[in-house]
Motif scaffolding. Structure first.
Motif, PDB file in Angstrom:
ATOM      1  N   LYS A  22     -45.874  16.478  48.169  1.00 19.19           N
ATOM      2  CA  LYS A  22     -46.980  16.412  49.192  1.00 19.19           C
ATOM      3  C   LYS A  22     -47.299  15.128  49.763  1.00 19.19           C
ATOM      4  O   LYS A  22     -47.456  15.065  50.927  1.00 19.19           O
ATOM      5  N   TYR A  23     -47.291  14.133  48.959  1.00 19.85           N
ATOM      6  CA  TYR A  23     -47.722  12.803  49.804  1.00 19.85           C
ATOM      7  C   TYR A  23     -46.410  12.482  50.596  1.00 19.85           C
ATOM      8  O   TYR A  23     -46.894  11.684  51.627  1.00 19.85           O
ATOM      9  N   LYS A  24     -45.375  12.427  50.178  1.00 18.74           N
ATOM     10  CA  LYS A  24     -44.135  12.278  50.878  1.00 18.74           C
ATOM     11  C   LYS A  24     -44.325  13.066  52.436  1.00 18.74           C
ATOM     12  O   LYS A  24     -44.123  12.152  53.418  1.00 18.74           O
ATOM     13  N   GLU A  25     -44.458  14.194  52.198  1.00 18.94           N
ATOM     14  CA  GLU A  25     -44.670  14.910  53.513  1.00 18.94           C
ATOM     15  C   GLU A  25     -45.857  14.585  54.492  1.00 18.94           C
ATOM     16  O   GLU A  25     -45.933  14.251  55.636  1.00 18.94           O
ATOM     17  N   GLY A  26     -46.922  14.364  53.536  1.00 20.48           N
ATOM     18  CA  GLY A  26     -48.208  14.250  54.170  1.00 20.48           C
ATOM     19  C   GLY A  26     -48.346  13.104  54.949  1.00 20.48           C
ATOM     20  O   GLY A  26     -49.171  12.957  55.697  1.00 20.48           O
ATOM     21  N   MET A  27     -47.529  11.992  54.306  1.00 17.04           N
ATOM     22  CA  MET A  27     -47.857  10.606  54.852  1.00 17.04           C
ATOM     23  C   MET A  27     -46.777  10.197  55.966  1.00 17.04           C
ATOM     24  O   MET A  27     -46.570   8.980  56.069  1.00 17.04           O
ATOM     25  N   LYS A  28     -45.946  11.079  56.177  1.00 16.82           N
ATOM     26  CA  LYS A  28     -44.681  10.963  57.126  1.00 16.82           C
ATOM     27  C   LYS A  28     -45.079  10.023  58.405  1.00 16.82           C
ATOM     28  O   LYS A  28     -44.446   9.098  58.661  1.00 16.82           O
ATOM     29  N   LYS A 311     -55.921  15.772  45.181  1.00 15.96           N
ATOM     30  CA  LYS A 311     -56.725  14.490  44.367  1.00 15.96           C
ATOM     31  C   LYS A 311     -56.117  13.185  44.726  1.00 15.96           C
ATOM     32  O   LYS A 311     -54.958  13.112  44.865  1.00 15.96           O
ATOM     33  N   PHE A 312     -56.713  12.309  45.035  1.00 13.76           N
ATOM     34  CA  PHE A 312     -56.358  11.067  45.593  1.00 13.76           C
ATOM     35  C   PHE A 312     -55.698  10.272  44.564  1.00 13.76           C
ATOM     36  O   PHE A 312     -56.435  10.022  43.389  1.00 13.76           O
ATOM     37  N   ASP A 313     -54.690   9.841  44.604  1.00 15.90           N
ATOM     38  CA  ASP A 313     -53.716   8.960  43.454  1.00 15.90           C
ATOM     39  C   ASP A 313     -53.178   7.914  44.359  1.00 15.90           C
ATOM     40  O   ASP A 313     -52.221   7.835  44.996  1.00 15.90           O
ATOM     41  N   ALA A 314     -53.673   6.631  44.059  1.00 16.23           N
ATOM     42  CA  ALA A 314     -53.136   5.382  44.892  1.00 16.23           C
ATOM     43  C   ALA A 314     -51.727   5.288  44.615  1.00 16.23           C
ATOM     44  O   ALA A 314     -50.798   4.718  45.378  1.00 16.23           O
ATOM     45  N   ASN A 315     -51.303   5.620  43.384  1.00 14.91           N
ATOM     46  CA  ASN A 315     -49.774   5.183  43.138  1.00 14.91           C
ATOM     47  C   ASN A 315     -49.054   6.301  43.931  1.00 14.91           C
ATOM     48  O   ASN A 315     -47.901   5.996  44.799  1.00 14.91           O
ATOM     49  N   ALA A 316     -49.391   7.546  43.888  1.00 17.21           N
ATOM     50  CA  ALA A 316     -48.791   8.572  44.866  1.00 17.21           C
ATOM     51  C   ALA A 316     -48.888   8.085  46.536  1.00 17.21           C
ATOM     52  O   ALA A 316     -47.878   8.239  47.125  1.00 17.21           O
ATOM     53  N   PHE A 317     -50.119   7.689  46.745  1.00 17.83           N
ATOM     54  CA  PHE A 317     -50.191   7.280  47.976  1.00 17.83           C
ATOM     55  C   PHE A 317     -49.274   5.943  48.596  1.00 17.83           C
ATOM     56  O   PHE A 317     -48.371   5.988  49.644  1.00 17.83           O
ATOM     57  N   VAL A 318     -48.976   5.116  47.639  1.00 19.90           N
ATOM     58  CA  VAL A 318     -48.020   3.922  47.876  1.00 19.90           C
ATOM     59  C   VAL A 318     -46.817   4.572  47.963  1.00 19.90           C
ATOM     60  O   VAL A 318     -45.813   4.178  48.622  1.00 19.90           O
ATOM     61  N   TYR A 319     -46.453   5.564  46.915  1.00 23.06           N
ATOM     62  CA  TYR A 319     -45.169   6.117  47.066  1.00 23.06           C
ATOM     63  C   TYR A 319     -44.806   6.890  48.239  1.00 23.06           C
ATOM     64  O   TYR A 319     -43.741   6.828  48.735  1.00 23.06           O
ATOM     65  N   GLY A 320     -45.681   7.510  48.694  1.00 23.67           N
ATOM     66  CA  GLY A 320     -45.731   8.183  50.232  1.00 23.67           C
ATOM     67  C   GLY A 320     -45.308   7.068  51.365  1.00 23.67           C
ATOM     68  O   GLY A 320     -44.699   7.470  52.124  1.00 23.67           O
ATOM     69  N   LEU A 321     -46.074   6.150  51.104  1.00 24.17           N
ATOM     70  CA  LEU A 321     -45.967   4.800  52.169  1.00 24.17           C
ATOM     71  C   LEU A 321     -44.538   4.428  51.992  1.00 24.17           C
ATOM     72  O   LEU A 321     -43.826   3.798  53.135  1.00 24.17           O
ATOM     73  N   PHE A 322     -43.870   4.186  50.984  1.00 22.91           N
ATOM     74  CA  PHE A 322     -42.653   3.677  50.876  1.00 22.91           C
ATOM     75  C   PHE A 322     -41.238   4.457  50.490  1.00 22.91           C
ATOM     76  O   PHE A 322     -40.348   4.095  50.060  1.00 22.91           O
ATOM     77  N   ALA A 323     -41.632   5.815  50.399  1.00 23.09           N
ATOM     78  CA  ALA A 323     -40.755   6.840  49.925  1.00 23.09           C
ATOM     79  C   ALA A 323     -39.307   6.815  50.627  1.00 23.09           C
ATOM     80  O   ALA A 323     -38.299   6.747  49.759  1.00 23.09           O
ATOM     81  N   ASP A 324     -39.210   6.389  51.810  1.00 24.39           N
ATOM     82  CA  ASP A 324     -37.992   6.231  52.367  1.00 24.39           C
ATOM     83  C   ASP A 324     -37.039   4.777  51.865  1.00 24.39           C
ATOM     84  O   ASP A 324     -35.865   4.912  51.378  1.00 24.39           O
ATOM     85  N   MET A 325     -37.903   3.887  51.795  1.00 26.58           N
ATOM     86  CA  MET A 325     -37.381   2.727  50.982  1.00 26.58           C
ATOM     87  C   MET A 325     -36.968   2.943  49.683  1.00 26.58           C
ATOM     88  O   MET A 325     -35.897   2.321  49.103  1.00 26.58           O
ATOM     89  N   LEU A 326     -37.673   3.625  48.911  1.00 29.09           N
ATOM     90  CA  LEU A 326     -37.355   4.127  47.537  1.00 29.09           C
ATOM     91  C   LEU A 326     -35.998   4.589  47.516  1.00 29.09           C
ATOM     92  O   LEU A 326     -35.192   4.404  46.372  1.00 29.09           O
ATOM     93  N   GLU A 327     -35.874   5.950  48.193  1.00 26.19           N
ATOM     94  CA  GLU A 327     -34.608   6.406  48.288  1.00 26.19           C
ATOM     95  C   GLU A 327     -33.395   5.709  48.831  1.00 26.19           C
ATOM     96  O   GLU A 327     -32.348   5.924  47.936  1.00 26.19           O
ATOM     97  N   GLU A 328     -33.527   4.655  49.503  1.00 29.21           N
ATOM     98  CA  GLU A 328     -32.566   3.916  49.939  1.00 29.21           C
ATOM     99  C   GLU A 328     -32.029   3.072  48.750  1.00 29.21           C
ATOM    100  O   GLU A 328     -30.924   3.224  48.282  1.00 29.21           O
ATOM    101  N   THR A 329     -33.223   2.632  47.986  1.00 26.97           N
ATOM    102  CA  THR A 329     -32.637   1.666  46.852  1.00 26.97           C
ATOM    103  C   THR A 329     -31.868   2.585  45.825  1.00 26.97           C
ATOM    104  O   THR A 329     -31.223   2.095  44.964  1.00 26.97           O
ATOM    105  N   SER A 330     -32.305   3.855  45.581  1.00 25.85           N
ATOM    106  CA  SER A 330     -31.454   4.774  44.614  1.00 25.85           C
ATOM    107  C   SER A 330     -30.206   5.062  44.825  1.00 25.85           C
ATOM    108  O   SER A 330     -29.615   5.882  44.388  1.00 25.85           O
ATOM    109  N   GLU A 331     -30.003   5.010  46.452  1.00 23.49           N
ATOM    110  CA  GLU A 331     -28.605   5.579  46.883  1.00 23.49           C
ATOM    111  C   GLU A 331     -27.550   4.568  46.283  1.00 23.49           C
ATOM    112  O   GLU A 331     -27.836   3.303  46.347  1.00 23.49           O
TER     113      GLU A 331
END
Length: 331
Positions: A22-28, A311-331
């Motif tokens: 949800k956060y990943k999509e919503g914060m695109k 419900k607002f979750d700051a960790n999920a918010f930051v995850y949504g903000l950095f999702a692409d970078m996080l996925e790059e690092t896991s590849e």
């Protein structure tokens, strides 16, 4: 293990997968704008120096994080970079993600802010905000969620001035399958809320959500109106309202911040509902609101669907903000 790895692991688990999606999509929009600028900055600066921080400051301000918050954040980052002896600009991403979460929570525990719902008693939620921010829609979505949790919910149509406001709330009442208490357009809002409390009590309701008028151009009248509604609630149910939720539109950026200041002067706002976060590239406004007004963001709107009020979750918010970078690092 860096902070970003911890975030990635946290949101890879099944029970948090939905939230992260949800956060990943919503914060695109915010992510595309923010990570693009951040990656560009990191590519241009191999080492972390004063110029790097100056440009980073501009990137954060352009995401509407708010000047005061950005200043605090940059100071924190400089100290942390020094402490960890970070030289390579790539390593700064991890520190930025960690500090964004820290700056949101401050010294408080990193817990998701729950609504103040009373056990075995009527809880009253007063919802305020200017016209056009998505107030009625948010009330409908919130009523739906509370109903899903097994709560008996009643809505009071206290916005008696805006054309169509009562009918709009009735439509949401039907969608969420909850009762709506109303009077004719132009009635005294406090009288509608009074009726709402009486009806909620006689129906043994768990939660009464009260809509209110939002004509901010007539500030004095609006604030007097809210004060009157609040007095009626306090008189009828001691200790109520249990929540005063201010609805703000994320797409209005710094304007939302000034609305929040105005409303918090008139009434004790206990939490923010930030709508249309999916519609803005300036999602940093969440951090500005929390840091500059010290009011928790309790819900964010991440899409059109009933369950997109999250419900607002700051960790999920930051995850949504950095999702692409996080996925790059896991590849």
């Amino acid at each position: 293990m860096g902070f970003m790895d911890k975030l990635k692991n946290k949101f890879k688990q099944n029970d948090t997968e939905d939230v992260s999606t949800k956060y990943k999509e919503g914060m695109k929009k915010t992510r595309n704008s923010f990570s693009g600028k951040l990656n560009d900055l990191i590519a241009r600066y191999r080492k972390v120096d004063e110029d790097f921080f100056e440009e980073l400051e501009e990137v954060l301000i352009s995401a509407d994080v708010g000047v005061m918050t950005v200043m605090d954040l940059i100071d924190e980052l400089k100290m942390e970079v020094k402490r960890r002896n970070i030289k390579d600009s790539k390593e700064v991403k991890d520190v930025i993600s960690e500090k964004l979460v820290e700056i949101y929570y401050g010294d408080e525990d990193e817990e998701i802010e729950e609504l103040n719902i009373q056990d075995n008693d009527l809880s009253i939620i007063l919802v305020v905000g200017v016209n056009g921010v998505g107030k009625t829609t948010s009330i409908g979505k919130l009523a739906h969620q509370l109903k899903q949790q097994g709560k008996n919910v009643v809505l009071a149509a206290g916005d008696t001035f805006r054309a169509g406001a009562i009918e709009q709330l009735e439509v949401w009442g039907e969608r969420a399958d909850v009762g709506v208490i109303k009077q004719n357009a132009g009635s005294d809002p406090a009288a509608v809320i009074f009726d709402g409390i009486k009806a909620a009590k006689s129906r043994n309701a768990d939660v009464l959500i009260c809509d209110t008028a939002g004509r901010l151009q007539n500030k004095v009248n609006l604030m007097n109106e809210l004060a009157k509604v609040k007095r009626v609630i306090e008189r009828e149910v001691p200790g109520a309202p249990h929540e005063v939720l201010l609805v703000l539109d994320a797409t209005t950026g710094q304007n939302a911040l000034s609305q929040a200041k105005t409303f918090s002067e008139a009434t004790d706002v206990s939490g923010i509902v930030l709508t249309k976060l999916d519609g803005t590239a300036k999602g940093g406004i969440v951090l500005a609101i929390r840091n500059e007004l010290n009011i928790p963001v309790k819900y964010v709107g991440l899409g059109e669907q009933l369950e997109d009020l999250q419900k607002f979750d700051a960790n999920a918010f930051v995850y949504g903000l950095f999702a692409d970078m996080l996925e790059e690092t896991s590849e």
